[in-house]
Scaffold this motif. Structure first.
Motif, PDB file in Angstrom:
ATOM      1  N   THR A 168       6.053 -10.332   8.839  1.00  0.00           N
ATOM      2  CA  THR A 168       7.060  -9.435   8.258  1.00  0.00           C
ATOM      3  C   THR A 168       6.560  -8.817   6.965  1.00  0.00           C
ATOM      4  O   THR A 168       6.766  -7.625   6.706  1.00  0.00           O
ATOM      5  CB  THR A 168       8.374 -10.196   8.007  1.00  0.00           C
ATOM      6  N   LEU A 169       5.882  -9.606   6.138  1.00  0.00           N
ATOM      7  CA  LEU A 169       5.391  -9.112   4.860  1.00  0.00           C
ATOM      8  C   LEU A 169       4.312  -8.050   5.061  1.00  0.00           C
ATOM      9  O   LEU A 169       4.325  -7.004   4.394  1.00  0.00           O
ATOM     10  CB  LEU A 169       4.840 -10.271   4.037  1.00  0.00           C
ATOM     11  N   ALA A 170       3.381  -8.294   5.978  1.00  0.00           N
ATOM     12  CA  ALA A 170       2.324  -7.311   6.232  1.00  0.00           C
ATOM     13  C   ALA A 170       2.913  -5.983   6.705  1.00  0.00           C
ATOM     14  O   ALA A 170       2.486  -4.906   6.280  1.00  0.00           O
ATOM     15  CB  ALA A 170       1.340  -7.859   7.262  1.00  0.00           C
ATOM     16  N   ARG A 171       3.905  -6.056   7.571  1.00  0.00           N
ATOM     17  CA  ARG A 171       4.538  -4.837   8.067  1.00  0.00           C
ATOM     18  C   ARG A 171       5.283  -4.102   6.955  1.00  0.00           C
ATOM     19  O   ARG A 171       5.278  -2.872   6.885  1.00  0.00           O
ATOM     20  CB  ARG A 171       5.499  -5.181   9.205  1.00  0.00           C
ATOM     21  N   THR A 172       5.931  -4.866   6.054  1.00  0.00           N
ATOM     22  CA  THR A 172       6.652  -4.270   4.930  1.00  0.00           C
ATOM     23  C   THR A 172       5.688  -3.546   3.991  1.00  0.00           C
ATOM     24  O   THR A 172       5.944  -2.418   3.554  1.00  0.00           O
ATOM     25  CB  THR A 172       7.427  -5.354   4.160  1.00  0.00           C
ATOM     26  N   GLN A 195      -3.576  -4.336  16.591  1.00  0.00           N
ATOM     27  CA  GLN A 195      -2.542  -3.528  17.247  1.00  0.00           C
ATOM     28  C   GLN A 195      -1.527  -2.994  16.232  1.00  0.00           C
ATOM     29  O   GLN A 195      -1.007  -1.890  16.378  1.00  0.00           O
ATOM     30  CB  GLN A 195      -1.845  -4.379  18.309  1.00  0.00           C
ATOM     31  N   MET A 196      -1.284  -3.763  15.168  1.00  0.00           N
ATOM     32  CA  MET A 196      -0.337  -3.351  14.135  1.00  0.00           C
ATOM     33  C   MET A 196      -0.968  -2.416  13.107  1.00  0.00           C
ATOM     34  O   MET A 196      -0.288  -1.892  12.237  1.00  0.00           O
ATOM     35  CB  MET A 196       0.234  -4.583  13.424  1.00  0.00           C
ATOM     36  N   GLY A 197      -2.293  -2.244  13.175  1.00  0.00           N
ATOM     37  CA  GLY A 197      -2.960  -1.371  12.220  1.00  0.00           C
ATOM     38  C   GLY A 197      -3.441  -2.080  10.975  1.00  0.00           C
ATOM     39  O   GLY A 197      -3.750  -1.429   9.968  1.00  0.00           O
ATOM     40  N   TRP A 198      -3.538  -3.413  11.036  1.00  0.00           N
ATOM     41  CA  TRP A 198      -4.037  -4.188   9.908  1.00  0.00           C
ATOM     42  C   TRP A 198      -5.483  -4.600  10.187  1.00  0.00           C
ATOM     43  O   TRP A 198      -5.914  -4.645  11.333  1.00  0.00           O
ATOM     44  CB  TRP A 198      -3.190  -5.449   9.687  1.00  0.00           C
ATOM     45  N   LYS A 199      -6.205  -4.923   9.115  1.00  0.00           N
ATOM     46  CA  LYS A 199      -7.599  -5.345   9.263  1.00  0.00           C
ATOM     47  C   LYS A 199      -7.660  -6.872   9.192  1.00  0.00           C
ATOM     48  O   LYS A 199      -7.398  -7.454   8.137  1.00  0.00           O
ATOM     49  CB  LYS A 199      -8.458  -4.726   8.160  1.00  0.00           C
ATOM     50  N   PRO A 200      -7.988  -7.520  10.313  1.00  0.00           N
ATOM     51  CA  PRO A 200      -8.000  -8.982  10.307  1.00  0.00           C
ATOM     52  C   PRO A 200      -9.335  -9.557   9.836  1.00  0.00           C
ATOM     53  O   PRO A 200     -10.379  -8.932   9.967  1.00  0.00           O
ATOM     54  CB  PRO A 200      -7.783  -9.317  11.780  1.00  0.00           C
ATOM     55  N   PHE A 201      -9.279 -10.753   9.259  1.00  0.00           N
ATOM     56  CA  PHE A 201     -10.487 -11.502   8.939  1.00  0.00           C
ATOM     57  C   PHE A 201     -10.127 -12.980   8.927  1.00  0.00           C
ATOM     58  O   PHE A 201      -8.944 -13.348   8.862  1.00  0.00           O
ATOM     59  CB  PHE A 201     -11.074 -11.071   7.580  1.00  0.00           C
ATOM     60  N   VAL A 202     -11.103 -13.840   9.000  1.00  0.00           N
ATOM     61  CA  VAL A 202     -10.870 -15.279   8.936  1.00  0.00           C
ATOM     62  C   VAL A 202     -10.486 -15.632   7.499  1.00  0.00           C
ATOM     63  O   VAL A 202     -11.186 -15.265   6.548  1.00  0.00           O
ATOM     64  CB  VAL A 202     -12.119 -16.071   9.368  1.00  0.00           C
ATOM     65  N   ALA A 203      -9.358 -16.311   7.344  1.00  0.00           N
ATOM     66  CA  ALA A 203      -8.793 -16.539   6.004  1.00  0.00           C
ATOM     67  C   ALA A 203      -9.774 -17.177   5.035  1.00  0.00           C
ATOM     68  O   ALA A 203      -9.786 -16.861   3.841  1.00  0.00           O
ATOM     69  CB  ALA A 203      -7.529 -17.396   6.124  1.00  0.00           C
ATOM     70  N   THR A 204     -10.602 -18.070   5.537  1.00  0.00           N
ATOM     71  CA  THR A 204     -11.556 -18.749   4.648  1.00  0.00           C
ATOM     72  C   THR A 204     -12.700 -17.845   4.208  1.00  0.00           C
ATOM     73  O   THR A 204     -13.507 -18.238   3.365  1.00  0.00           O
ATOM     74  CB  THR A 204     -12.125 -19.996   5.348  1.00  0.00           C
ATOM     75  N   ASP A 205     -12.765 -16.634   4.787  1.00  0.00           N
ATOM     76  CA  ASP A 205     -13.815 -15.680   4.399  1.00  0.00           C
ATOM     77  C   ASP A 205     -13.326 -14.674   3.356  1.00  0.00           C
ATOM     78  O   ASP A 205     -13.897 -13.588   3.217  1.00  0.00           O
ATOM     79  CB  ASP A 205     -14.314 -14.911   5.634  1.00  0.00           C
ATOM     80  N   LEU A 206     -12.304 -15.032   2.618  1.00  0.00           N
ATOM     81  CA  LEU A 206     -11.711 -14.112   1.645  1.00  0.00           C
ATOM     82  C   LEU A 206     -12.720 -13.606   0.628  1.00  0.00           C
ATOM     83  O   LEU A 206     -12.632 -12.466   0.151  1.00  0.00           O
ATOM     84  CB  LEU A 206     -10.548 -14.796   0.920  1.00  0.00           C
ATOM     85  N   THR A 207     -13.710 -14.415   0.298  1.00  0.00           N
ATOM     86  CA  THR A 207     -14.692 -14.015  -0.727  1.00  0.00           C
ATOM     87  C   THR A 207     -15.443 -12.739  -0.349  1.00  0.00           C
ATOM     88  O   THR A 207     -15.947 -12.032  -1.221  1.00  0.00           O
ATOM     89  CB  THR A 207     -15.710 -15.137  -0.973  1.00  0.00           C
ATOM     90  N   ALA A 208     -15.488 -12.412   0.925  1.00  0.00           N
ATOM     91  CA  ALA A 208     -16.197 -11.206   1.356  1.00  0.00           C
ATOM     92  C   ALA A 208     -15.446  -9.933   0.972  1.00  0.00           C
ATOM     93  O   ALA A 208     -16.021  -8.845   0.986  1.00  0.00           O
ATOM     94  CB  ALA A 208     -16.403 -11.238   2.876  1.00  0.00           C
ATOM     95  N   TYR A 209     -14.170 -10.071   0.586  1.00  0.00           N
ATOM     96  CA  TYR A 209     -13.348  -8.891   0.293  1.00  0.00           C
ATOM     97  C   TYR A 209     -12.817  -8.869  -1.137  1.00  0.00           C
ATOM     98  O   TYR A 209     -12.063  -7.986  -1.505  1.00  0.00           O
ATOM     99  CB  TYR A 209     -12.150  -8.848   1.256  1.00  0.00           C
ATOM    100  N   THR A 210     -13.233  -9.820  -1.946  1.00  0.00           N
ATOM    101  CA  THR A 210     -12.608  -9.993  -3.253  1.00  0.00           C
ATOM    102  C   THR A 210     -12.747  -8.798  -4.179  1.00  0.00           C
ATOM    103  O   THR A 210     -11.861  -8.531  -5.004  1.00  0.00           O
ATOM    104  CB  THR A 210     -13.180 -11.240  -3.954  1.00  0.00           C
TER     105      THR A 210
END
Length: 299
Positions: A168-172, A195-210
């Motif tokens: 719900t938060l991502a859609r908002t 499908q929702m238009g979001w970019k998925p990644f593995v949560a533990t790989d957050l450092t790649a996007y910081t």
């Protein structure tokens, strides 16, 4: 209707007041403890003391959304007295008595097992969790607006976890014009995110996007936003942790580095207590009706 049933409410915030009103409307006999400071108590209800005699009369006991803490203290913001869930008191409940709460911590579950009452966690119901995700998302957006000096529109947002609240938060956020990435724990969620238009990644790989994050919203109740991740975040990044206390963020390190990190559990009861209360009231009344209808059928 709940005619003939005695429902005992122990503590709770503004949400619980809505639940009390609903039970009164359905003709239950309502007894309350922990509301002595409530300015406008429901008509026909008086605050009582927590005693064995009161609990002996209970067909149903209703605790706050978070039943009690790890020491057995029941949240009662409308009371001048501390309410404590003690084994000696609750041992007088009739075996199998349903005790409702939003979510039960280990202390409550242990007492329930020892005393023989049944704990029913309303937040485990899909309908309640999905409805609750709406005020949670609105509250998270409100906090983001309050603690940033830029618009959500055009910002880079990360939502960790794609459960009912995360979805719900991502859609908002997407609806407000943010660029949304979602950190997933299950690969099966990746297709839904795309499908929702979001970019998925593995949560533990957050450092790649910081380097490109403006806002992080965490819904995962384990340590996920670690010191290593925080050390790579831009100074302006704001972290809003929606997971149950203690959250999933290293708040100590965030403060040390000058990153604003906010723990914000229980947002529905803060930003929209009436709506959140109605959600809980409808689920509770439906569950009680089903519970006692089933008993009647078995009888």
């Amino acid at each position: 209707m709940l005619t003939g049933l005695t429902i005992v409410f122990l503590g709770g915030d503004a949400r619980q007041v809505e639940v009390i009103h609903k039970c009164l409307e359905l003709d239950a006999s309502v007894r309350v403890v922990g509301f002595d400071k409530l300015e406008q108590p429901p008509e026909g209800v008086t605050n009582e003391n927590l005693t064995p005699d009161l609990l002996k009369e209970a067909d149903v006991v209703v605790l706050p959304v978070v039943g009690c803490n790890d020491q057995g203290v029941i949240g009662a913001p409308f009371s001048s007295k501390e309410l404590v869930l003690e084994k000696e008191l609750f041992s007088v409940l009739r075996p199998g008595t349903p005790v409702y709460t939003g979510m039960a911590k280990a202390y409550l579950k242990q007492i329930g097992a020892e005393c023989g009452f049944r704990i029913i966690e309303l937040l485990e119901r899909d309908d309640v969790a999905i409805y609750n995700s709406i005020p949670t998302a609105e509250g998270a957006v409100m906090m983001a607006i309050q603690h940033t000096d830029t618009t959500i529109h055009g910002s880079n947002c990360v939502v960790l976890g794609m459960g009912r609240t995360g979805f719900t938060l991502a859609r908002t956020l997407q609806g407000l014009g943010a660029s949304v990435k979602v950190g997933l724990r299950r690969k099966a969620d990746a297709a839904r995110a795309v499908q929702m238009g979001w970019k998925p990644f593995v949560a533990t790989d957050l450092t790649a996007y910081t380097s490109e994050i403006d806002l992080i919203f965490n819904t995962i109740p384990t340590m996920i936003v670690t010191a290593q991740m925080i050390s790579k975040l831009p100074r302006h990044t704001v972290i809003i942790d929606l997971a149950s206390a203690p959250g999933g963020t290293d708040f100590r390190f965030a403060e040390k580095r000058g990153i604003k990190a906010l723990l914000a559990p229980g947002l529905p009861g803060i930003v929209a207590p009436k709506t959140a209360g109605i959600i809980m009231a409808n689920a509770l009344s439906q569950s009680i009706l089903e519970e006692f209808q089933l008993r009647g059928d078995e009888g």
